[in-house]
Design a protein around this motif. Structure first.
Motif, PDB file in Angstrom:
ATOM      1  N   ARG A 172     -27.050   9.216 -24.793  1.00 21.07           N
ATOM      2  CA  ARG A 172     -26.573   8.690 -23.519  1.00 21.07           C
ATOM      3  C   ARG A 172     -25.805   9.988 -22.961  1.00 21.07           C
ATOM      4  O   ARG A 172     -25.004  10.644 -23.765  1.00 21.07           O
ATOM      5  N   ARG A 173     -25.726   9.945 -21.521  1.00 24.88           N
ATOM      6  CA  ARG A 173     -24.629  10.885 -20.751  1.00 24.88           C
ATOM      7  C   ARG A 173     -23.291  10.434 -21.059  1.00 24.88           C
ATOM      8  O   ARG A 173     -22.342  11.201 -21.087  1.00 24.88           O
ATOM      9  N   SER A 174     -23.169   9.256 -20.889  1.00 29.40           N
ATOM     10  CA  SER A 174     -21.949   8.485 -21.041  1.00 29.40           C
ATOM     11  C   SER A 174     -21.956   7.215 -21.952  1.00 29.40           C
ATOM     12  O   SER A 174     -22.980   6.663 -22.177  1.00 29.40           O
ATOM     13  N   ALA A 175     -20.965   6.863 -22.812  1.00 34.70           N
ATOM     14  CA  ALA A 175     -20.580   5.816 -23.517  1.00 34.70           C
ATOM     15  C   ALA A 175     -20.834   4.429 -22.793  1.00 34.70           C
ATOM     16  O   ALA A 175     -20.324   4.289 -21.589  1.00 34.70           O
ATOM     17  N   PRO A 176     -21.471   3.365 -23.376  1.00 35.19           N
ATOM     18  CA  PRO A 176     -21.564   2.235 -22.644  1.00 35.19           C
ATOM     19  C   PRO A 176     -20.285   1.435 -22.408  1.00 35.19           C
ATOM     20  O   PRO A 176     -19.171   1.873 -23.274  1.00 35.19           O
ATOM     21  N   ALA A 177     -20.029   0.744 -21.479  1.00 37.06           N
ATOM     22  CA  ALA A 177     -18.824   0.268 -20.958  1.00 37.06           C
ATOM     23  C   ALA A 177     -18.527  -0.773 -22.283  1.00 37.06           C
ATOM     24  O   ALA A 177     -19.556  -1.421 -22.744  1.00 37.06           O
ATOM     25  N   VAL A 178     -17.211  -1.108 -22.556  1.00 40.43           N
ATOM     26  CA  VAL A 178     -16.413  -1.918 -23.511  1.00 40.43           C
ATOM     27  C   VAL A 178     -15.249  -2.531 -22.839  1.00 40.43           C
ATOM     28  O   VAL A 178     -14.414  -1.811 -22.281  1.00 40.43           O
ATOM     29  N   LEU A 179     -15.281  -3.903 -22.712  1.00 42.76           N
ATOM     30  CA  LEU A 179     -14.147  -4.821 -22.274  1.00 42.76           C
ATOM     31  C   LEU A 179     -13.062  -5.056 -23.061  1.00 42.76           C
ATOM     32  O   LEU A 179     -13.527  -4.936 -24.509  1.00 42.76           O
ATOM     33  N   THR A 180     -11.906  -4.813 -22.818  1.00 37.45           N
ATOM     34  CA  THR A 180     -10.750  -5.094 -23.817  1.00 37.45           C
ATOM     35  C   THR A 180     -10.641  -6.504 -23.819  1.00 37.45           C
ATOM     36  O   THR A 180     -11.248  -7.420 -22.981  1.00 37.45           O
ATOM     37  N   ALA A 181     -10.174  -6.921 -24.639  1.00 36.45           N
ATOM     38  CA  ALA A 181      -9.684  -8.349 -24.836  1.00 36.45           C
ATOM     39  C   ALA A 181      -8.995  -8.968 -23.658  1.00 36.45           C
ATOM     40  O   ALA A 181      -9.188 -10.145 -23.131  1.00 36.45           O
ATOM     41  N   ALA A 182      -8.119  -8.187 -23.289  1.00 40.57           N
ATOM     42  CA  ALA A 182      -7.396  -8.610 -21.901  1.00 40.57           C
ATOM     43  C   ALA A 182      -8.310  -8.906 -20.664  1.00 40.57           C
ATOM     44  O   ALA A 182      -8.087  -9.842 -20.041  1.00 40.57           O
ATOM     45  N   GLU A 183      -9.130  -8.166 -20.458  1.00 38.67           N
ATOM     46  CA  GLU A 183     -10.167  -8.039 -19.501  1.00 38.67           C
ATOM     47  C   GLU A 183     -11.127  -9.310 -19.592  1.00 38.67           C
ATOM     48  O   GLU A 183     -11.469  -9.843 -18.737  1.00 38.67           O
ATOM     49  N   ILE A 184     -11.558  -9.409 -20.986  1.00 36.25           N
ATOM     50  CA  ILE A 184     -12.362 -10.662 -21.178  1.00 36.25           C
ATOM     51  C   ILE A 184     -11.622 -11.979 -20.753  1.00 36.25           C
ATOM     52  O   ILE A 184     -12.038 -12.732 -20.061  1.00 36.25           O
ATOM     53  N   LYS A 185     -10.319 -12.368 -21.135  1.00 35.62           N
ATOM     54  CA  LYS A 185      -9.386 -13.190 -20.932  1.00 35.62           C
ATOM     55  C   LYS A 185      -9.259 -13.459 -19.493  1.00 35.62           C
ATOM     56  O   LYS A 185      -9.401 -14.498 -18.871  1.00 35.62           O
ATOM     57  N   ALA A 186      -9.134 -12.372 -18.772  1.00 36.06           N
ATOM     58  CA  ALA A 186      -8.930 -12.394 -17.296  1.00 36.06           C
ATOM     59  C   ALA A 186     -10.098 -12.922 -16.404  1.00 36.06           C
ATOM     60  O   ALA A 186      -9.944 -13.899 -15.710  1.00 36.06           O
ATOM     61  N   LEU A 187     -11.295 -12.388 -16.997  1.00 39.52           N
ATOM     62  CA  LEU A 187     -12.547 -12.953 -16.550  1.00 39.52           C
ATOM     63  C   LEU A 187     -12.682 -14.483 -16.691  1.00 39.52           C
ATOM     64  O   LEU A 187     -13.134 -15.377 -15.945  1.00 39.52           O
ATOM     65  N   VAL A 188     -12.503 -14.834 -17.986  1.00 39.59           N
ATOM     66  CA  VAL A 188     -12.505 -16.240 -18.317  1.00 39.59           C
ATOM     67  C   VAL A 188     -11.839 -17.000 -17.594  1.00 39.59           C
ATOM     68  O   VAL A 188     -12.205 -18.130 -17.157  1.00 39.59           O
ATOM     69  N   ASP A 189     -10.578 -16.534 -17.052  1.00 39.78           N
ATOM     70  CA  ASP A 189      -9.717 -17.490 -16.440  1.00 39.78           C
ATOM     71  C   ASP A 189      -9.947 -17.652 -15.074  1.00 39.78           C
ATOM     72  O   ASP A 189      -9.418 -18.751 -14.581  1.00 39.78           O
ATOM     73  N   HIS A 190     -10.966 -16.678 -14.616  1.00 38.54           N
ATOM     74  CA  HIS A 190     -10.905 -16.743 -13.062  1.00 38.54           C
ATOM     75  C   HIS A 190     -12.685 -17.151 -12.793  1.00 38.54           C
ATOM     76  O   HIS A 190     -12.885 -17.326 -11.491  1.00 38.54           O
ATOM     77  N   LEU A 191     -13.435 -17.438 -13.803  1.00 42.11           N
ATOM     78  CA  LEU A 191     -14.645 -17.722 -13.483  1.00 42.11           C
ATOM     79  C   LEU A 191     -14.633 -19.500 -13.399  1.00 42.11           C
ATOM     80  O   LEU A 191     -14.132 -20.020 -14.006  1.00 42.11           O
ATOM     81  N   HIS A 192     -15.754 -19.872 -12.642  1.00 42.92           N
ATOM     82  CA  HIS A 192     -16.238 -21.168 -12.866  1.00 42.92           C
ATOM     83  C   HIS A 192     -16.639 -21.667 -14.037  1.00 42.92           C
ATOM     84  O   HIS A 192     -17.219 -20.885 -14.945  1.00 42.92           O
ATOM     85  N   ILE A 193     -16.738 -23.021 -14.491  1.00 37.20           N
ATOM     86  CA  ILE A 193     -17.113 -23.336 -15.801  1.00 37.20           C
ATOM     87  C   ILE A 193     -18.554 -22.726 -16.272  1.00 37.20           C
ATOM     88  O   ILE A 193     -18.625 -22.414 -17.551  1.00 37.20           O
ATOM     89  N   ARG A 194     -19.428 -22.981 -15.326  1.00 35.02           N
ATOM     90  CA  ARG A 194     -20.932 -22.141 -15.885  1.00 35.02           C
ATOM     91  C   ARG A 194     -20.717 -20.890 -16.324  1.00 35.02           C
ATOM     92  O   ARG A 194     -21.132 -20.412 -17.493  1.00 35.02           O
ATOM     93  N   GLU A 195     -20.150 -19.975 -15.485  1.00 32.79           N
ATOM     94  CA  GLU A 195     -19.998 -18.419 -15.884  1.00 32.79           C
ATOM     95  C   GLU A 195     -19.034 -18.252 -16.853  1.00 32.79           C
ATOM     96  O   GLU A 195     -19.288 -17.491 -17.651  1.00 32.79           O
TER      97      GLU A 195
END
Length: 379
Positions: A172-195
């Motif tokens: 790959r020309r660039s490494a694949p994106a990896v989320l941090t635990a904090a970013e995952i928590k922020a996503l989970v806290d702001h998404l509706h129940i399905r997502e």
């Protein structure tokens, strides 16, 4: 080089059929006339349609004659009819679709009219460098060309594979994106129940997109805390999993089990044979379309949280592997949890060292490094 003939013949029972007729010579030079049924008039409405089916067969016949050559287009047709047949369980639906796509979009337009003995490794290399695609896709193009040549050798239509001399890396020309635990928590806290349930499930298990949306409620064992991955769904087609290792049970944390139970209470389709993420617009007959959910709901929320990384469903799988390593999971355990056939795939492709782990490793080796440097300076 003969072309054969296609004729329509009647039968006592059933619809008329198309017959392909050609001739061959035996070892004594005597000509033998042969025929083969191509299909019915219901399958092929005219002679032209029936003629197209004979391309691979004709190439095989002509290749058997001395001095005859076969083109790349002919070997492609031969390969598709014998190796990419519908209903063949040797390759998954996704693999068949990928092969057909590369053959029809890239290989046939460039090499279709060329004879196999005209294909040179240096020409293929130059072509690959000009292709407007990622390195991994170029490597796939080279691999499929190699598969085609191997197929020709297997059926004794050709005697070598020049693709083994073609150099094409897949790095790959660039490494694949990896989320941090904090970013995952922020996503989970702001998404509706399905997502929220989808992201939590993907990040906590590392399931592939095809496996994630291929889950049914019968696959979720709340009592034992396990998920059974027994099917995958690609482009709306239900099939088997990617590999035998992919079908191993996936452990499910109690918090993830509670999230799934909460999601089930809001679902309209909760029977054991219903999809876990059944689409309401399709009345539960199909699961949701993952790409649409990602585009319409998850990425906009990530952007609003100032998460600049390009997020796909496979991002959560890369993240899962990397976070496992960051908490000190053993390599063999990681391979089992990722359900990879080999440990090399887990380590080389999916696992990326996070910054704190790098600093810790560097600090652990610092005393020795300092002593070595001091000795070098005083020597």
């Amino acid at each position: 080089m003969q072309l054969g003939s296609v004729i329509q013949t009647g039968r006592k029972h059933g619809p008329d059929v198309w017959q392909f007729r050609w001739s061959e010579k035996d070892r004594s030079g005597r000509r033998i006339y042969r025929k083969r049924v191509i299909g019915t008039v219901q399958q092929y409405p005219n002679a032209q349609a029936a003629r197209e089916v004979t391309t691979a067969l004709l190439g095989h016949i002509n290749a058997g004659a001395s001095g005859c050559k076969i083109t790349v287009e002919q070997i492609c047709e031969h390969f598709e009819q014998r190796e990419l047949r519908s209903g063949d369980s040797f390759r998954s639906f996704a693999t068949v679709k990928t092969y057909r796509g590369y053959i029809r979009k890239w290989i046939k337009p460039r090499w279709g009219s060329r004879y196999l003995d005209e294909i040179k490794a240096v020409d293929v290399e130059a072509w690959l460098r000009r292709l407007p695609m990622a390195r991994s896709s170029r490597a796939n193009s080279r691999s499929i060309l190699s598969i085609l040549f191997n197929h020709a050798c297997r059926y004794e239509l050709f005697d070598r594979n020049p693709m083994r001399f073609v150099r094409q890396g897949a790095k790959r020309r660039s490494a694949p994106a990896v989320l941090t635990a904090a970013e995952i928590k922020a996503l989970v806290d702001h998404l509706h129940i399905r997502e929220r349930t989808l992201v939590l499930l993907a990040a906590a298990t590392g399931l592939r997109q095809s496996e994630l949306f291929g889950l049914k409620w019968r696959d979720v064992d709340f009592h034992r805390g396990e998920l059974s991955v027994v099917r995958s769904i690609v482009f709306g087609v239900v099939g088997r999993c990617k590999t035998e290792s992919s079908q191993k049970p996936v452990p499910m944390h109690s918090l993830l089990g509670e999230a799934l139970l909460t999601w089930r209470k809001t679902c309209r389709f909760t029977g054991v044979d219903d999809w876990v993420f059944a689409s309401r617009s399709h009345k539960g007959r199909r699961p949701y379309w993952g790409a649409s959910i990602l585009r319409k709901y998850i990425r906009p929320v990530a952007a609003s949280l100032n998460i600049q990384k390009r997020i796909g469903w496979h991002t959560f799988r890369h993240t899962y592997s990397t976070l496992l390593r960051s908490v000190g999971a053993e390599f063999k355990v990681m391979q089992e949890l990722m359900r990879h056939s080999t440990l090399r795939t887990t380590m080389d492709i999916y696992t990326k060292a996070v910054a704190p782990a790098k600093h810790a490793a560097q600090a652990a080796g610092l005393p020795f490094s300092s002593r070595w440097l001091a000795l070098q300076m005083t020597a």
